[in-house]
Design a protein around this motif. Structure first.
Motif, PDB file in Angstrom:
ATOM      1  N   TYR A 171       0.874  -1.180   0.000  1.00 34.80           N
ATOM      2  CA  TYR A 171       0.000   0.000   0.000  1.00 34.80           C
ATOM      3  C   TYR A 171       0.905   1.222   0.000  1.00 34.80           C
ATOM      4  CZ  TYR A 171       0.688  -0.048   5.148  1.00 34.80           C
ATOM      5  OH  TYR A 171       1.225  -0.056   6.412  1.00 34.80           O
TER       6      TYR A 171
ATOM      7  N   ASP B 215      -3.742   5.589   3.090  1.00 35.12           N
ATOM      8  CA  ASP B 215      -5.061   6.099   2.728  1.00 35.12           C
ATOM      9  C   ASP B 215      -6.062   4.955   2.910  1.00 35.12           C
ATOM     10  OD1 ASP B 215      -7.375   7.013   1.538  1.00 35.12           O
ATOM     11  OD2 ASP B 215      -6.347   8.004  -0.122  1.00 35.12           O
TER      12      ASP B 215
ATOM     13  N   ASP C 284      -9.262   4.975   3.187  1.00 41.03           N
ATOM     14  CA  ASP C 284     -10.454   5.066   2.341  1.00 41.03           C
ATOM     15  C   ASP C 284     -10.185   4.458   0.967  1.00 41.03           C
ATOM     16  OD1 ASP C 284     -11.836   6.362   4.384  1.00 41.03           O
ATOM     17  OD2 ASP C 284     -11.183   8.351   3.712  1.00 41.03           O
ATOM     18  N   ALA C 285      -8.999   4.719   0.423  1.00 45.50           N
ATOM     19  CA  ALA C 285      -8.641   4.125  -0.868  1.00 45.50           C
ATOM     20  C   ALA C 285      -8.476   2.619  -0.742  1.00 45.50           C
ATOM     21  CB  ALA C 285      -7.364   4.770  -1.395  1.00 45.50           C
TER      22      ALA C 285
ATOM     23  N   GLU D 202      -9.996   0.697   1.279  1.00 38.58           N
ATOM     24  CA  GLU D 202     -11.317   0.099   1.494  1.00 38.58           C
ATOM     25  C   GLU D 202     -12.042  -0.185   0.179  1.00 38.58           C
ATOM     26  OE1 GLU D 202     -13.587  -0.500   5.271  1.00 38.58           O
ATOM     27  OE2 GLU D 202     -12.717   1.495   5.063  1.00 38.58           O
ATOM     28  N   LYS D 203     -11.647   0.482  -0.891  1.00 33.10           N
ATOM     29  CA  LYS D 203     -12.278   0.269  -2.192  1.00 33.10           C
ATOM     30  C   LYS D 203     -11.712  -0.963  -2.911  1.00 33.10           C
ATOM     31  CE  LYS D 203     -13.195   5.211  -2.695  1.00 33.10           C
ATOM     32  NZ  LYS D 203     -12.855   6.473  -3.419  1.00 33.10           N
ATOM     33  N   GLN D 204     -10.649  -1.540  -2.356  1.00 32.22           N
ATOM     34  CA  GLN D 204     -10.042  -2.717  -2.961  1.00 32.22           C
ATOM     35  C   GLN D 204     -10.675  -3.995  -2.405  1.00 32.22           C
ATOM     36  OE1 GLN D 204      -5.757  -2.601  -2.605  1.00 32.22           O
ATOM     37  NE2 GLN D 204      -5.667  -0.407  -2.990  1.00 32.22           N
ATOM     38  N   ASP D 205     -10.399  -5.104  -3.068  1.00 33.48           N
ATOM     39  CA  ASP D 205     -10.839  -6.407  -2.567  1.00 33.48           C
ATOM     40  C   ASP D 205      -9.893  -6.823  -1.444  1.00 33.48           C
ATOM     41  OD1 ASP D 205     -11.679  -8.971  -2.062  1.00 33.48           O
ATOM     42  OD2 ASP D 205     -11.071  -9.795  -4.006  1.00 33.48           O
TER      43      ASP D 205
ATOM     44  N   HIS E  33     -12.728  -5.645   8.367  1.00 35.40           N
ATOM     45  CA  HIS E  33     -12.230  -6.573   7.344  1.00 35.40           C
ATOM     46  C   HIS E  33     -11.522  -7.789   7.928  1.00 35.40           C
ATOM     47  CE1 HIS E  33     -13.302  -3.760   4.164  1.00 35.40           C
ATOM     48  NE2 HIS E  33     -12.809  -2.800   4.927  1.00 35.40           N
TER      49      HIS E  33
END
Length: 391
Positions: free
Chosen positions: A147, A158, A160-161, A163-166, A201
């Protein structure tokens, strides 16, 4: 008759540690008569307290203290770590179950990786970050996913960024604050957000925390966040904070259920820490604020010299960064930190670390260690000013 045997395929996932190969090059240059100044490696040149050394020698003189030791460390050491965490971080730990002494926290990185990761798992590591995270995790067969950290975001992830991934296969996320190599700090508000992210997660957090007492007025532990022990293990070490790098004394901290698998792996790898080292560590952990203030006074003076050196190289740095290194952005006319590092090694016989060894996000940076006397930094400054290599 010739004999050959192939190494395990798992070694194809890692390379020899960068500093291992660089030290060979520096040794060869010195053997050729070139007096290289090494400002790259963070190995403290200051000594532990005299009380710590005296405790070691007294214990080592006892013939009864040279036997194998238990895998969880002596109770006195675990109690000393607990008292240290309570005093300096405001964190309450059960010394019987929530502290696992280690033969250095680097050992702990490997133990945690082997205890939790396998093929099919994904692990998140920082870029830039300590190269051992990638190496240890790759050796388990897990997929390593970086990351990215950026200067613009204060070298914090980041979330938030992310969190948009699998994240369905992510098992461990490695963090390291205060951060190496950038010297960035994280606060409790960030750690609280990170805790919530991990809970959502089902990701185990591992914070590597060996730098919190160096040039840092507010040392914190991630475990100070309420509920963090449910999802996290923290690693800490006496290597940097107490000038005991070669002693190999660290520990993992967290709830019993998370540490038990680490102990299970560890117990198959070593036979416990030398008792005199443990008893000396107990003494070291009793250090008060004055001890750290004295160390930081020295580091502050050295840091000013490093800033002077970096100004000569037209590098840009954050004067508020923490830890025993200075991280700096290189001028735009250099292709990478490697180019700048190679230039001053070739022209001035001064070695500084290219930031790219810590990941692609470090390509535009260099790192200088504070582990040298002020006179050494002055000599390096003089060489750069005078276009000399010291011969």
């Amino acid at each position: 008759m010739s004999f050959s045997i192939s190494p395990a395929s798992r070694l194809q996932s890692v390379e020899e540690y960068y500093f291992s190969t660089k030290l060979k090059q520096i040794a060869a240059l010195r053997a050729a008569g070139i007096p290289v100044i090494n400002l790259g490696i963070g190995s403290p040149d200051l000594a532990p307290s005299m009380e710590t050394i005296e405790a070691l020698t007294l214990s080592a003189a006892n013939p009864a203290n040279h036997a194998y030791q238990g895998y969880q460390g002596i109770p006195a050491l675990r109690e000393a770590f607990a008292a240290f965490y309570a005093k300096h971080y405001g964190v309450t730990l059960d010394p019987a179950h929530e502290i696992l002494p280690l033969i250095g926290s680097k050992e702990g990185i490997m133990h945690i990786a082997m205890a939790y990761l396998e093929a099919g798992d994904v692990t998140l590591i920082p870029n830039p970050g300590y190269p051992t995270y990638q190496a240890a995790c790759s050796l388990t067969g897990a997929t390593v996913q970086a990351y990215e950290l950026t200067e613009a975001n204060g070298w914090l992830p980041d979330l938030d960024a992310l969190e948009k991934q699998d994240l369905s296969k992510v098992k461990i996320m490695w963090v390291n604050y205060p951060h190496m190599p950038t010297g960035a700090k994280a606060d409790l508000a960030f750690f609280t957000k990170l805790r919530d992210f991990a809970i959502r997660h089902s990701i185990l957090l591992v914070n590597d925390n060996p730098y919190s007492f160096i040039l840092n007025e507010n040392p914190i532990s991630m475990l100070a966040v309420p509920g963090m022990k449910e999802v996290a293990i923290e690693l800490n070490s006496l290597s940097k904070s107490h000038n005991m790098a070669g002693w190999r004394i660290g520990a993992a901290f967290g709830r019993k259920e998370l540490l038990d698998p680490v102990l299970k792996f560890k117990s198959n790898m070593d036979s416990g820490m030398f008792l005199p080292l443990q008893e000396a560590a107990v003494k070291a952990l009793s250090a008060d604020a004055h001890w750290f203030a004295q160390q930081n006074k020295i580091y502050q003076s050295r840091q000013k010299k490093v800033f002077e050196l970096l100004d000569l190289l037209d590098c840009v740095y954050d004067p508020a960064q923490t830890g025993m290194f200075v991280w700096a952005r290189i001028p735009a006319d250099y292709e990478s930190g490697y180019a700048l590092s190679d230039k001053i090694l070739d022209e001035n016989a001064v070695f500084i670390t290219p930031g790219g060894i810590f990941g692609t996000q470090g390509n535009g940076y260099v790192r200088i260690s504070l582990c040298a006397k002020e006179g050494v930094f002055q000599t390096a400054i003089d060489r750069i000013k005078n276009h000399s290599n010291g011969i």
